[in-house]
Every structure is written in structure tokens, then in C-alpha cells.
Design a protein around this motif. Sequence first.
Motif, PDB file in Angstrom:
ATOM      1  N   GLU A 153      43.212  33.535  40.448  1.00  0.00           N
ATOM      2  CA  GLU A 153      42.125  32.590  40.204  1.00  0.00           C
ATOM      3  C   GLU A 153      40.859  32.995  40.958  1.00  0.00           C
ATOM      4  OE1 GLU A 153      43.281  28.590  40.939  1.00  0.00           O
ATOM      5  OE2 GLU A 153      44.836  28.578  39.394  1.00  0.00           O
ATOM      6  N   LYS A 154      41.030  33.420  42.216  1.00  0.00           N
ATOM      7  CA  LYS A 154      39.867  33.864  42.990  1.00  0.00           C
ATOM      8  C   LYS A 154      39.267  35.136  42.399  1.00  0.00           C
ATOM      9  CE  LYS A 154      40.975  31.886  47.520  1.00  0.00           C
ATOM     10  NZ  LYS A 154      41.282  32.184  48.949  1.00  0.00           N
ATOM     11  N   VAL A 155      40.123  36.041  41.957  1.00  0.00           N
ATOM     12  CA  VAL A 155      39.627  37.280  41.360  1.00  0.00           C
ATOM     13  C   VAL A 155      38.866  36.979  40.076  1.00  0.00           C
ATOM     14  CG1 VAL A 155      40.298  39.463  40.296  1.00  0.00           C
ATOM     15  CG2 VAL A 155      41.400  38.731  42.412  1.00  0.00           C
ATOM     16  N   ALA A 156      39.396  36.108  39.230  1.00  0.00           N
ATOM     17  CA  ALA A 156      38.712  35.756  37.984  1.00  0.00           C
ATOM     18  C   ALA A 156      37.359  35.112  38.269  1.00  0.00           C
ATOM     19  CB  ALA A 156      39.588  34.820  37.158  1.00  0.00           C
ATOM     20  N   ALA A 157      37.315  34.228  39.245  1.00  0.00           N
ATOM     21  CA  ALA A 157      36.046  33.576  39.581  1.00  0.00           C
ATOM     22  C   ALA A 157      35.037  34.583  40.113  1.00  0.00           C
ATOM     23  CB  ALA A 157      36.293  32.477  40.611  1.00  0.00           C
ATOM     24  N   ALA A 158      35.508  35.520  40.929  1.00  0.00           N
ATOM     25  CA  ALA A 158      34.606  36.533  41.482  1.00  0.00           C
ATOM     26  C   ALA A 158      34.077  37.450  40.387  1.00  0.00           C
ATOM     27  CB  ALA A 158      35.328  37.339  42.554  1.00  0.00           C
ATOM     28  N   LEU A 159      34.920  37.820  39.446  1.00  0.00           N
ATOM     29  CA  LEU A 159      34.479  38.673  38.342  1.00  0.00           C
ATOM     30  C   LEU A 159      33.489  37.937  37.445  1.00  0.00           C
ATOM     31  CD1 LEU A 159      37.885  40.335  37.403  1.00  0.00           C
ATOM     32  CD2 LEU A 159      35.898  41.493  38.368  1.00  0.00           C
ATOM     33  N   ALA A 160      33.723  36.652  37.225  1.00  0.00           N
ATOM     34  CA  ALA A 160      32.800  35.869  36.400  1.00  0.00           C
ATOM     35  C   ALA A 160      31.419  35.791  37.027  1.00  0.00           C
ATOM     36  CB  ALA A 160      33.372  34.467  36.180  1.00  0.00           C
ATOM     37  N   ALA A 161      31.370  35.741  38.352  1.00  0.00           N
ATOM     38  CA  ALA A 161      30.086  35.605  39.055  1.00  0.00           C
ATOM     39  C   ALA A 161      29.401  36.943  39.305  1.00  0.00           C
ATOM     40  CB  ALA A 161      30.312  34.895  40.388  1.00  0.00           C
ATOM     41  N   ALA A 162      30.122  38.041  39.193  1.00  0.00           N
ATOM     42  CA  ALA A 162      29.596  39.352  39.575  1.00  0.00           C
ATOM     43  C   ALA A 162      28.613  39.901  38.545  1.00  0.00           C
ATOM     44  CB  ALA A 162      30.743  40.338  39.751  1.00  0.00           C
ATOM     45  N   PRO A 163      27.576  40.607  39.010  1.00  0.00           N
ATOM     46  CA  PRO A 163      26.673  41.289  38.068  1.00  0.00           C
ATOM     47  C   PRO A 163      27.335  42.564  37.560  1.00  0.00           C
ATOM     48  CG  PRO A 163      26.014  41.738  40.325  1.00  0.00           C
ATOM     49  CD  PRO A 163      27.136  40.746  40.409  1.00  0.00           C
ATOM     50  N   PRO A 164      27.074  42.965  36.334  1.00  0.00           N
ATOM     51  CA  PRO A 164      27.661  44.195  35.803  1.00  0.00           C
ATOM     52  C   PRO A 164      26.958  45.432  36.354  1.00  0.00           C
ATOM     53  CG  PRO A 164      26.193  43.252  34.190  1.00  0.00           C
ATOM     54  CD  PRO A 164      26.226  42.282  35.336  1.00  0.00           C
ATOM     55  N   ASP A 165      27.689  46.492  36.489  1.00  0.00           N
ATOM     56  CA  ASP A 165      27.111  47.760  36.918  1.00  0.00           C
ATOM     57  C   ASP A 165      26.210  48.298  35.804  1.00  0.00           C
ATOM     58  OD1 ASP A 165      26.956  50.757  37.346  1.00  0.00           O
ATOM     59  OD2 ASP A 165      28.121  50.193  39.110  1.00  0.00           O
ATOM     60  N   ALA A 166      25.023  48.747  36.163  1.00  0.00           N
ATOM     61  CA  ALA A 166      24.065  49.230  35.166  1.00  0.00           C
ATOM     62  C   ALA A 166      24.565  50.460  34.418  1.00  0.00           C
ATOM     63  CB  ALA A 166      22.732  49.548  35.841  1.00  0.00           C
ATOM     64  N   ARG A 167      25.504  51.191  35.005  1.00  0.00           N
ATOM     65  CA  ARG A 167      26.034  52.393  34.358  1.00  0.00           C
ATOM     66  C   ARG A 167      26.811  52.078  33.089  1.00  0.00           C
ATOM     67  NH1 ARG A 167      28.830  55.067  39.553  1.00  0.00           N
ATOM     68  NH2 ARG A 167      29.096  52.826  39.992  1.00  0.00           N
ATOM     69  N   ARG A 168      27.170  50.820  32.885  1.00  0.00           N
ATOM     70  CA  ARG A 168      27.894  50.449  31.675  1.00  0.00           C
ATOM     71  C   ARG A 168      27.098  50.762  30.417  1.00  0.00           C
ATOM     72  NH1 ARG A 168      26.084  45.827  29.145  1.00  0.00           N
ATOM     73  NH2 ARG A 168      28.057  45.732  27.998  1.00  0.00           N
ATOM     74  N   LEU A 169      25.788  50.851  30.541  1.00  0.00           N
ATOM     75  CA  LEU A 169      24.930  51.113  29.384  1.00  0.00           C
ATOM     76  C   LEU A 169      24.925  52.586  28.999  1.00  0.00           C
ATOM     77  CD1 LEU A 169      21.925  48.820  30.371  1.00  0.00           C
ATOM     78  CD2 LEU A 169      23.822  48.283  28.808  1.00  0.00           C
ATOM     79  N   THR A 170      25.419  53.447  29.875  1.00  0.00           N
ATOM     80  CA  THR A 170      25.440  54.887  29.579  1.00  0.00           C
ATOM     81  C   THR A 170      26.845  55.411  29.305  1.00  0.00           C
ATOM     82  OG1 THR A 170      25.608  55.462  31.935  1.00  0.00           O
ATOM     83  CG2 THR A 170      23.399  55.253  31.005  1.00  0.00           C
ATOM     84  N   GLY A 171      27.874  54.607  29.586  1.00  0.00           N
ATOM     85  CA  GLY A 171      29.235  55.048  29.356  1.00  0.00           C
ATOM     86  C   GLY A 171      30.235  54.098  29.976  1.00  0.00           C
TER      87      GLY A 171
END
Length: 389
Positions: free
Chosen positions: A130-148
Motif C-alpha cells: 500500500e505504501k509503495v503504491a501510494a508513493a508511485l502514484a505521487a512520484a513524478p515520471p522520469d523524463a527519459r520515458r519519452l526517449t525509450g
Amino acid sequence: MIVDKRFLPVADVFFRMFDKPGQGGGAIAAYLHGEPVLDVWAGWADKQRRWAGDTIVLSFSTGKGVASTVLHRLAERGLVSYDAPVAQYWPEFGAAGKENITVRELMSHRAGLHKIRGLVPGRYGLLDSEKVAAALAAAPPDARRLTGPGYHAVTYGNLVAEVAARVSGMPFQDLVRQEIAEPLGAEEFGAAEFWYRVPPEQRHRIARLFPKVNFLPAPWATAGAVMSRMPGVKGLAEAGMADGFDEVMRSPRAHNAVMPGWNGVFTARSLARMYGALANGGALEGDRRLLTEETVEQLLEVQTRRRDYVLGFRPNWRLGYHPAWVATRKQPLRSIGHYGFGGSGAFADPETGLSFAFVTNRLGNAYTTISDGRFPRLGGAVVTAARRS
């Protein structure tokens, strides 16, 4: 045990891998056109116990393939759409600029949420889903996701499990039983071992892992901190080297959690049975259908051919799987499966109608615990045998 005569060479290679206690133990299983053709085991579950037909073992990222198959079952019934935003099913996920990330992107490691270093506080915080899911929901995505893509080594399972639980209204471990074990008739065939949270009364069957998980000469915490600042390996440290995670992976407390990215406990028999359906148009023995043929075809489609910024190469991610990498000149390019830390793995090859699984408690080899050549060698042998049959 089951050894179809066409697969005797595979069994012979396998048995030679486990003739000394220091080699540990393991099991292999295979299905061909929906029927079992191989189910053998050998070696030692620990220093005092031989590997048995019902021995189970932690198989790390091999469990990602099982978790993905659960979500595909739900998608097939219209509970989730691959091209819908994750936030449609999990509203909190839309925070920090993630409102447009789709389920398809999440399942092909393009959500930019690979980081576990510092994700949750405390050494055992990663065992609190539950804590991991909440932390992932709140986390910003890494900008590298747009390149691969960037391999979500630990977080992938939490993300998939949360989406599955949200759209179904059921705990993920119950979904595994309902969506995988029961449709396959797994208990009837002695292959019910699809576990993330292992029942206490079954834990005596778990094989002991060895040697230590840490694959580096320096202490885990030191190595992780240094690597997280080094170009080229930074992503790997971020994705899989949280402080104390080497101890967490070996702790009995890991079997109390549901962390489908890394804490799946299986037999080779159970994995081969699931992938046997995927290799056979979605069904086993004619009337046990896991997925439709149309869904299986979608699973075989490559979602991205770009370089993975965590792994450093091009895995050609499918929807929750990668292709089987085996020691044969002609690779099974339309295969799907998942390997795990230490050397376990399983895959389906629809072109031959073959599925194969290998599990072991001996992590890697004398040089590294990450992996070794056993699975590619066995996989190459079983693919060759299937092509000749």
C-alpha cells in the motif's frame, strides 16, 4: 516425473547441472501443443534436503509474466483498456504529470517509474504494497520515458497489481488464484504454485537461496550509492538497488508481502502450464482456455524497439513480457516470457507450440549472482527438440 523421449537430451543437460550439493537444485518443465512433455527436478533444496516434486522457490522477476497475464485476463473482459490512461482506473496515479500515461506504456516499461531508491522509508518499506503504491502514484515520471523504456525492475509488479485490484475490486493474490490457477485447473495437475504471499503452512517447501544476493565486491549500500551517480549504470542502481534490498530479498518477511515484480514463488510445472496455454493459442488440453487467440496475438506484438535506459540494450518489450533469449542460432522471435534474477525463467513460443520453465535456488555462477548460462542453454535445447518433433 515426465520425460517425453523427444526431450531426453534436454533432461540429460539438466541433470548434469545438479550432481553436487554446491550446485543447489532446480526443476524444469515443458508443454508442447498444450500437453506436458517434460517435468523433472534434481539437486538440493538446502544442505539437508533434496529437491522434490513439490519444492517451490523464489523466482524474482519471473513473476512479472504471471502478473501481466492476470491483467490481460481482465482486459479481455473489458475491465481495463490498454490505451486508456492509468489514472482512469487509479485516480491518484494522475499526480505529478502522469495523467496521460497509458496502461500500454506502463506494461512496456514506459511509465518512468523505475526508481526504488528512496521511494519509501525504512529497509522493509518495500514490503508494504500500500505504501509503495501510494508513493508511485505521487512520484513524478522520469523524463527519459519519452526517449525509450526504462525497466521497472521492482516497481512493475506493484503498478500492475494496483491497476488489477482497482478494476476488479479484489486483492491481487485472490486474482492470481481466480484468473490463473483456477482456469488452468492447476490444483488438479499439481501446479497450483502461483504465489506472491506464500501460505505459512506451505513455507517449509521453499528452497533456500544461495549464495548471498549481492553480486558486487563492495557492500550493497556502498555500491548502490556509487552506481546511482555513474552514467551508464545509474538507471540500474535506481531501479534495483534500494538500501538493504539485498537483505529484504532473502528475508522470510518477503513471503508475507504481495510484490509481483520480484517475490513470486513457483514451481517450474506451474509456470510451464501457464505459458503452455499462451504457446497454444491461449488454451490447454482443448477446453481449458486462459486467453483468446486474438489476445495472444496482441501479446506477441513488440511495443517498443528503443534502447532501455536501465538495462542498456533493446529488450523489445511486449505487454509485460520480453522475448525468449536462448542459446540457439535461430531465435524464437515471436516468443514471450520473463527471466528472473539468479537464472530462473519461463517462456512461450507459439511458432512451435512450446512452453518452458526453469527454477533454481542457486543464484548465478561463481562470478555473479545476477544470472548465468543455464537457462539459455536449456532453453536452446528445448527449442531445438521442439522444432525437430
